[in-house]
Design an enzyme around this catalytic site. Sequence first.
Site, mmCIF file in Angstrom:
data_model
loop_
_atom_site.group_PDB
_atom_site.id
_atom_site.type_symbol
_atom_site.label_atom_id
_atom_site.label_comp_id
_atom_site.label_asym_id
_atom_site.label_seq_id
_atom_site.Cartn_x
_atom_site.Cartn_y
_atom_site.Cartn_z
ATOM 1 C CG ASP A 79 -2.014 0.999 1.180
ATOM 2 O OD1 ASP A 79 -1.730 2.198 0.979
ATOM 3 O OD2 ASP A 79 -3.179 0.618 1.341
ATOM 4 C CB ILE A 80 1.398 4.159 -2.255
ATOM 5 C CG1 ILE A 80 0.009 4.707 -2.531
ATOM 6 C CG2 ILE A 80 1.910 3.291 -3.388
ATOM 7 C CD1 ILE A 80 0.003 5.737 -3.674
ATOM 8 C CG ASN A 135 -13.225 -1.508 3.590
ATOM 9 O OD1 ASN A 135 -13.508 -2.259 4.519
ATOM 10 N ND2 ASN A 135 -12.234 -0.628 3.662
ATOM 11 C CD GLN A 142 -14.922 -1.020 -3.294
ATOM 12 O OE1 GLN A 142 -16.118 -1.239 -3.178
ATOM 13 N NE2 GLN A 142 -14.171 -1.656 -4.174
ATOM 14 C CG HIS A 148 -8.347 -3.098 -2.449
ATOM 15 N ND1 HIS A 148 -9.284 -2.349 -3.129
ATOM 16 C CD2 HIS A 148 -8.019 -2.352 -1.358
ATOM 17 C CE1 HIS A 148 -9.508 -1.215 -2.490
ATOM 18 N NE2 HIS A 148 -8.764 -1.198 -1.403
ATOM 19 C CG PHE A 149 -9.005 -9.542 0.767
ATOM 20 C CD1 PHE A 149 -9.792 -9.732 1.894
ATOM 21 C CD2 PHE A 149 -9.374 -10.178 -0.407
ATOM 22 C CE1 PHE A 149 -10.916 -10.542 1.850
ATOM 23 C CE2 PHE A 149 -10.499 -10.996 -0.458
ATOM 24 C CZ PHE A 149 -11.283 -11.177 0.670
ATOM 25 C CG HIS A 150 -6.820 -2.891 3.164
ATOM 26 N ND1 HIS A 150 -6.078 -1.760 2.955
ATOM 27 C CD2 HIS A 150 -8.022 -2.658 2.580
ATOM 28 C CE1 HIS A 150 -6.804 -0.872 2.280
ATOM 29 N NE2 HIS A 150 -7.994 -1.395 2.038
#
Lengths: 208, 208
Positions: A79-80, A135, A142, A148-150
Amino acid sequence: MAPTTTTTLNAFDPGQPTHAHSDDDSSSCPFCHIATTYSPYDPADPPVASSPHLDPDAGSPEPTTFVVLSTPLLIAFLDIMPLSPGHVLLCPRSHRRKLTDATPAEARELGRYLRVLSAAVGAATGVPDWNVVQNNGAAAAQVVPHMHFHIIPRPELRSRGAERFTSTMFGRGQREELDEDEAAPLAESIRQAIAEVIGVEEAGKAKL
Amino acid sequence: MAPTTTTTLNAFDPGQPTHAHSDDDSSSCPFCHIATTYSPYDPADPPVASSPHLDPDAGSPEPTTFVVLSTPLLIAFLDIMPLSPGHVLLCPRSHRRKLTDATPAEARELGRYLRVLSAAVGAATGVPDWNVVQNNGAAAAQVVPHMHFHIIPRPELRSRGAERFTSTMFGRGQREELDEDEAAPLAESIRQAIAEVIGVEEAGKAKL
């Protein structure tokens, strides 16, 4: 109105409002851009960081994407705007807005690699606790409309810190940008740890 | 010191501290208790609510568990302290402390059924947005030491309400007990919706 590639890539940040792309428009989706830029490799035998799989655009001014997993169906990267070091996103390569838009085959692979990535991120960061969060839709926080999964390592924090962490996890509060000098060796460690976890899986299958 | 079955069942509530069972002790695990009480059935053809699969202990004073999915590897049921109507937990039948303790086969099935359950909960509640959350370890707000995914419908809330919702999702704030009169028809709707989603999956496979 068409966002440049650079501003599109900034739309990663789940803490910022989205701009200029409609929910079902994959042509301006930052995660689709990553999926088409980085080609698949064998996660059991990851390439070196300078390989075209991981650095296709050497010298480009674009923000670097630190890919940690890249299979025919899925891609994962740092993640950035990480909530903690090792904060990783896992998504289908194809544009799927919500989890229910993924195919059954993608859903199984997401399940398989959530476990693999969780183990690898834990090994690479040394943080034994983590959250998995996914989300769906604006009411659920979201932002990027490509599911996407975190995977978010959770260092021990005192009570106030833990509350702030949770609130930031759903889009409020301050997040810092990824430090690229720290990110490169971290991504390398995660790729190596993934290969080890898959090696253990394969050894388990061979025993059956 | 041995908790009675009833107090063990109360330990479901992810908003309350755990008691009396050690992390790796499946004999007092409330989710293991559910897994052994409710036997698997074909999710494409769910039994009626009075079947022994769903009501094995008719007339017992124990808190009812509203099972919505029960396969050889996995079980899912309504959370007894829901954050919103339709809040469901999905876990492996076997005692697995964290996601990384699940087998690769369980991890794939979890991925498959996260998608199926998400679609079914959305259809049964009419709420289009939802969160998927899975907490590993105390620092990440895991309370019951048997890994589980939360599927949590997210009705539209104003900003303050949304913040409270998020904070409650990780163990703080007020949660209300499941209303059993509302839960029975909701669980029935979710089981029926799961059967429909699986029917669509099977039809898709037949076409290939």
